[in-house]
Design a protein around this motif. Sequence first.
Motif, short mmCIF file in Angstrom:
data_model
loop_
_atom_site.label_atom_id
_atom_site.label_comp_id
_atom_site.label_asym_id
_atom_site.label_seq_id
_atom_site.Cartn_x
_atom_site.Cartn_y
_atom_site.Cartn_z
N VAL A 1 -22.94 -16.47 24.08
CA VAL A 1 -22.66 -17.79 24.62
C VAL A 1 -21.19 -17.92 25.01
CG1 VAL A 1 -22.16 -18.83 22.36
CG2 VAL A 1 -22.99 -20.26 24.22
N TYR A 2 -20.31 -17.17 24.34
CA TYR A 2 -18.89 -17.23 24.68
C TYR A 2 -18.64 -16.59 26.05
CZ TYR A 2 -18.63 -18.29 19.71
OH TYR A 2 -18.81 -18.87 18.49
N ILE A 3 -19.35 -15.49 26.31
CA ILE A 3 -19.26 -14.87 27.63
C ILE A 3 -19.78 -15.82 28.70
CG2 ILE A 3 -20.09 -12.97 29.08
CD1 ILE A 3 -18.08 -12.07 27.02
N ALA A 4 -20.88 -16.48 28.39
CA ALA A 4 -21.44 -17.45 29.33
C ALA A 4 -20.45 -18.58 29.59
CB ALA A 4 -22.75 -18.00 28.78
N LEU A 5 -19.77 -19.05 28.53
CA LEU A 5 -18.78 -20.12 28.70
C LEU A 5 -17.67 -19.70 29.64
CD1 LEU A 5 -17.58 -22.87 27.90
CD2 LEU A 5 -16.50 -21.73 25.94
N ILE A 6 -17.15 -18.48 29.45
CA ILE A 6 -16.08 -17.99 30.33
C ILE A 6 -16.57 -17.92 31.78
CG2 ILE A 6 -14.62 -16.01 30.85
CD1 ILE A 6 -14.60 -15.40 27.83
N ARG A 7 -17.81 -17.42 31.94
CA ARG A 7 -18.37 -17.30 33.28
C ARG A 7 -18.52 -18.69 33.93
NH1 ARG A 7 -22.80 -14.88 31.98
NH2 ARG A 7 -22.14 -12.74 32.34
N TYR A 8 -19.03 -19.66 33.19
CA TYR A 8 -19.22 -21.01 33.72
C TYR A 8 -17.89 -21.66 34.09
CZ TYR A 8 -23.95 -20.58 31.80
OH TYR A 8 -25.23 -20.16 31.50
N VAL A 9 -16.92 -21.54 33.19
CA VAL A 9 -15.60 -22.15 33.46
C VAL A 9 -14.95 -21.51 34.68
CG1 VAL A 9 -13.26 -22.45 32.57
CG2 VAL A 9 -15.22 -22.87 31.07
N ALA A 10 -15.03 -20.19 34.78
CA ALA A 10 -14.44 -19.49 35.94
C ALA A 10 -15.10 -19.95 37.23
CB ALA A 10 -14.58 -17.98 35.76
N SER A 11 -16.44 -20.05 37.22
CA SER A 11 -17.15 -20.45 38.44
C SER A 11 -16.84 -21.91 38.79
CB SER A 11 -18.66 -20.26 38.24
OG SER A 11 -18.97 -18.90 38.01
N LEU A 12 -16.84 -22.79 37.78
CA LEU A 12 -16.54 -24.20 38.04
C LEU A 12 -15.13 -24.38 38.56
CD1 LEU A 12 -18.19 -26.29 35.16
CD2 LEU A 12 -18.46 -26.62 37.61
N MET A 13 -14.17 -23.73 37.92
CA MET A 13 -12.79 -23.83 38.39
C MET A 13 -12.65 -23.27 39.80
SD MET A 13 -11.14 -25.44 36.09
CE MET A 13 -9.48 -25.15 36.68
N GLY A 14 -13.39 -22.22 40.09
CA GLY A 14 -13.36 -21.67 41.44
C GLY A 14 -13.90 -22.65 42.47
N VAL A 15 -15.02 -23.27 42.16
CA VAL A 15 -15.61 -24.25 43.08
C VAL A 15 -14.66 -25.42 43.28
CG1 VAL A 15 -17.46 -25.95 43.33
CG2 VAL A 15 -18.00 -23.61 42.61
N ILE A 16 -14.07 -25.92 42.19
CA ILE A 16 -13.14 -27.05 42.29
C ILE A 16 -11.91 -26.66 43.11
CG2 ILE A 16 -11.57 -28.51 40.94
CD1 ILE A 16 -13.69 -28.45 38.70
N LEU A 17 -11.37 -25.46 42.86
CA LEU A 17 -10.20 -24.99 43.62
C LEU A 17 -10.50 -24.91 45.11
CD1 LEU A 17 -7.35 -23.76 43.78
CD2 LEU A 17 -8.38 -21.53 43.31
N LEU A 18 -11.62 -24.32 45.46
CA LEU A 18 -11.97 -24.16 46.88
C LEU A 18 -12.23 -25.50 47.54
CD1 LEU A 18 -14.30 -21.02 46.69
CD2 LEU A 18 -11.85 -21.12 47.19
N PHE A 19 -12.92 -26.40 46.82
CA PHE A 19 -13.21 -27.71 47.41
C PHE A 19 -11.93 -28.52 47.60
CE2 PHE A 19 -14.49 -32.20 47.22
CZ PHE A 19 -15.41 -32.22 48.25
N SER A 20 -11.00 -28.41 46.66
CA SER A 20 -9.74 -29.15 46.79
C SER A 20 -8.90 -28.65 47.96
CB SER A 20 -8.94 -29.07 45.49
OG SER A 20 -8.56 -27.72 45.22
N GLN A 21 -9.16 -27.39 48.40
CA GLN A 21 -8.43 -26.84 49.54
C GLN A 21 -8.84 -27.51 50.84
OE1 GLN A 21 -6.12 -24.24 49.85
NE2 GLN A 21 -5.93 -23.86 47.67
N ILE A 22 -10.09 -27.92 50.95
CA ILE A 22 -10.57 -28.47 52.23
C ILE A 22 -10.95 -29.94 52.14
CG2 ILE A 22 -11.42 -26.22 52.97
CD1 ILE A 22 -14.23 -27.15 52.31
N GLY A 23 -11.07 -30.49 50.93
CA GLY A 23 -11.45 -31.88 50.76
C GLY A 23 -10.25 -32.74 50.38
N GLU A 24 -10.40 -34.06 50.54
CA GLU A 24 -9.34 -35.00 50.20
C GLU A 24 -9.87 -35.96 49.14
OE1 GLU A 24 -7.52 -36.95 53.47
OE2 GLU A 24 -7.43 -35.14 54.70
#
Length: 438
Positions: A6-29
């Motif tokens: 579950v700890y590996i899953a947590l790292i994977r989820y956080v990395a993916s979520l942070m990635g999505v948020i980072l990419l969306f913040s690049q093109i969204g306002e």
Amino acid sequence: MLGGSVYIALIRYVASLMGVILLFSQIGESRFGRKKTILYYALFCIALAALACIWYVVDWTSCVRMVAFTMYMCFSFFAFWMGRDTPCLKIYKLTLIFYLMAVFVIGGLEISILFFDRNVWADIIVRILLIGLIALLIHKYVRQSMQEFGTYVEREADTFSVAVMIICILFGIGYILNPGLSKEMTPHRIYQVVTNFLLTGTLQLLVFHFYLHIGKEKEYEREKQLIQMNYRLLERQLEILDESVESGRRIRHDARHHNAVIAEYTRRGQKEELLQYLKEYEEEITQGIPEMICANTAVNNILAAYTRKARNEGIRVTLDVRIGKNLMFPSLDLVAILANAYENAIYACMEVKKNPDGRECFIRLMLKIKKNKLIIVCSNTCRMETELKDGEPKSEFTGGVGVSSIIRTAGKYDGECDFKNEEGVFVVRLVMNIEPVH
């Protein structure tokens, strides 16, 4: 999904979520400030990752099958609330981020399976590297043009074409993310994944460049209209200058004549005749004084020039201009609006005169300030068949000059404008924010 604790899953989820948020913040306002935006996204990321881990522990099978899509749908609703773009543009940007998410999620999984014997850390590291690479490319090549692209999509795209584009992208990504197809890694499966990524990415690129091209063409058209408007303004200013030069010549010529007449009356001692002559001379001078429409010099000059032109064409003009000498408003923008509206009104009246139907051609212009709002209303005779498209008059009914310039200038000052044809009377109304100078 490669499994793991579950700890590996947590790292994977956080990395993916942070990635999505980072990419969306690049093109969204965001509609919030920077600090609030970061705080809200951080809280959302923590909460969603925790819920995903609970799901991972409770029901691993269903979590593996649906967690990526479910987490992204939750993010979509949250980002939709956070963003300040139009709904149509928000949906498009979220669809684009969904595609990018598929790139780094599937890319991490496939590379881990093909080259690292399903190592979960390889999957996580590759995801982070792909997120960083995509964010860098967006920041360097896409972010600035994406702002223009968003404006062009809002102006030019119809709802049906955007909906079809989004559906095609979602189908392509949905096929890629189908967990039932990823159980066995075969050359055919790799070919399908790569082909879908390329086709979906190519569709995004084509749509991006298509709307950029359309938008820039529209910008060039507006610039052309602005040049035409500036040319006509220059013509009016040259008319004013020519009249001033001619008036100066006439005054100098008449002054010599009047001086000679006054001297002759004086030599003869004809005081009564001299007083009568001076009275008549004063009346003549008063009649020749240009019409004073308002105290603002720039507005007075442009309105005087167009009013004279309209009256020379036999158009009845009524002016109600109540503004002071100084305004906290650029004279260039105000003159541009008035010149465009007046020019189009004269053009519309002259079109009516070509096919006389017994109607009187008139122009009524009202300009005033009320509660820190600049209000402009121009109404004029127009052809009965004058049509509007998307709330704007078609160019064939306005001479092709200035309507877009009026709209853009009104928007520049957080104003509103509307156009309508009231049974042969065309009405332009504008309300703009302004701070008068006391």
